[in-house]
Write a protein that holds these residues in place. Structure first.
Motif, PDB file in Angstrom:
ATOM      1  N   TRP A 129     -65.769  -7.928  19.138  1.00 18.77           N
ATOM      2  CA  TRP A 129     -64.759  -8.915  19.513  1.00 18.77           C
ATOM      3  C   TRP A 129     -64.338  -9.747  18.306  1.00 18.77           C
ATOM      4  O   TRP A 129     -63.151  -9.969  18.067  1.00 18.77           O
ATOM      5  N   ARG A 130     -65.323 -10.178  17.536  1.00 20.80           N
ATOM      6  CA  ARG A 130     -65.046 -11.069  16.409  1.00 20.80           C
ATOM      7  C   ARG A 130     -64.422 -10.339  15.221  1.00 20.80           C
ATOM      8  O   ARG A 130     -63.411 -10.800  14.667  1.00 20.80           O
ATOM      9  N   GLY A 134     -60.502  -9.287  17.254  1.00 21.41           N
ATOM     10  CA  GLY A 134     -59.868 -10.563  16.883  1.00 21.41           C
ATOM     11  C   GLY A 134     -58.739 -10.397  15.883  1.00 21.41           C
ATOM     12  O   GLY A 134     -57.622 -10.883  16.118  1.00 21.41           O
ATOM     13  N   GLN A 148     -61.878 -17.742  19.747  1.00 20.72           N
ATOM     14  CA  GLN A 148     -62.869 -17.059  20.567  1.00 20.72           C
ATOM     15  C   GLN A 148     -64.038 -18.009  20.816  1.00 20.72           C
ATOM     16  O   GLN A 148     -64.582 -18.596  19.878  1.00 20.72           O
ATOM     17  N   ALA A 168     -61.512 -16.317  25.697  1.00 19.42           N
ATOM     18  CA  ALA A 168     -60.496 -16.102  24.663  1.00 19.42           C
ATOM     19  C   ALA A 168     -59.372 -17.096  24.929  1.00 19.42           C
ATOM     20  O   ALA A 168     -58.776 -17.090  26.010  1.00 19.42           O
TER      21      ALA A 168
END
Length: 217
Positions: A129-130, A134, A148, A168
């Motif tokens: 995710w990061r 992202g 986030q 988010a």
């Protein structure tokens, strides 16, 4: 930087507008949480209820320099009498800014409730995710600011699965700009990448506007 995020759902007998006014009336008390360097309160857009009830009606966010201060604030959270206590959620989150940018007054704030793909371990999910998703999402030009909020690792230690793995949060100049962003190739690429770490389908969202902000953290 760590945040305490409180998500509120009103009691069934309370109108949305009345709940918003009630929550706003508690802002002075809420923002005084010991050790908080910033307090933000956000309310859902009333037009969002045209298709039915939303998951939450209001959000409070406190920013702290230390995890201990955030935990103390959660233990001493201000009671919101018109909120349904069974549907109030408190989350300690670690903040990762995926796209920094100025947010004008009156901007809309989209809050998406994130869970990892079934069977995916927590650390690979957080890392993907990061570090991967992202930067992909940050390319959507109409997003002014993208943050986030990863649920703090300490929230997983009691053996109970949390309601959400994170939030988010994206800001747009208007709902029209949000819709315009969803019509771009960058949005399509972002959506296509979600199968790599998120459940199938759309995650639940609420669209809000900030009504209180005590200043930049």
């Amino acid at each position: 930087m760590v945040k305490l995020v409180s998500l509120y759902k009103r009691r069934p007998d309370v109108a949305v507008e009345d709940f918003h006014a009630h929550l706003l009336g508690l802002a002075d008390t809420m923002q005084g949480a010991a050790g908080a360097v910033r307090y933000v309160q956000s309310h859902t857009l009333v037009q969002g209820y045209k298709r039915g009830e939303l998951l939450f009606d209001g959000v409070s966010e406190w920013t702290f320099d230390t995890l201990e201060a955030a935990r103390d604030a959660r233990r001493n959270a201000v009671d919101v009498p018109l909120a349904d206590p069974a549907r109030t959620v408190h989350m300690l989150v670690d903040v990762h800014v995926a796209k920094p940018g100025a947010v004008p007054a009156g901007a809309v704030k989209n809050i998406e409730f994130v869970n990892r793909r079934p069977g995916m371990a927590l650390e690979p999910f957080r890392r993907y995710w990061r570090k991967v998703h992202g930067p992909i999402g940050a390319k959507i030009a109409t997003i002014l600011h993208y943050e986030q909020n990863h649920l703090h690792a300490g929230e997983y230690t009691d053996g109970t699965a949390p309601l959400f793995d994170g939030l988010a949060i994206t800001w747009f100049a208007s709902t029209a700009e949000m819709r315009r962003g969803a019509e771009t190739p960058e949005y399509e690429v972002t959506r296509a990448d979600e199968v790599n770490f998120l459940p199938d389908g759309h995650l639940p969202i609420i669209i809000t506007r900030e009504v209180v902000d005590t200043g930049a953290a």
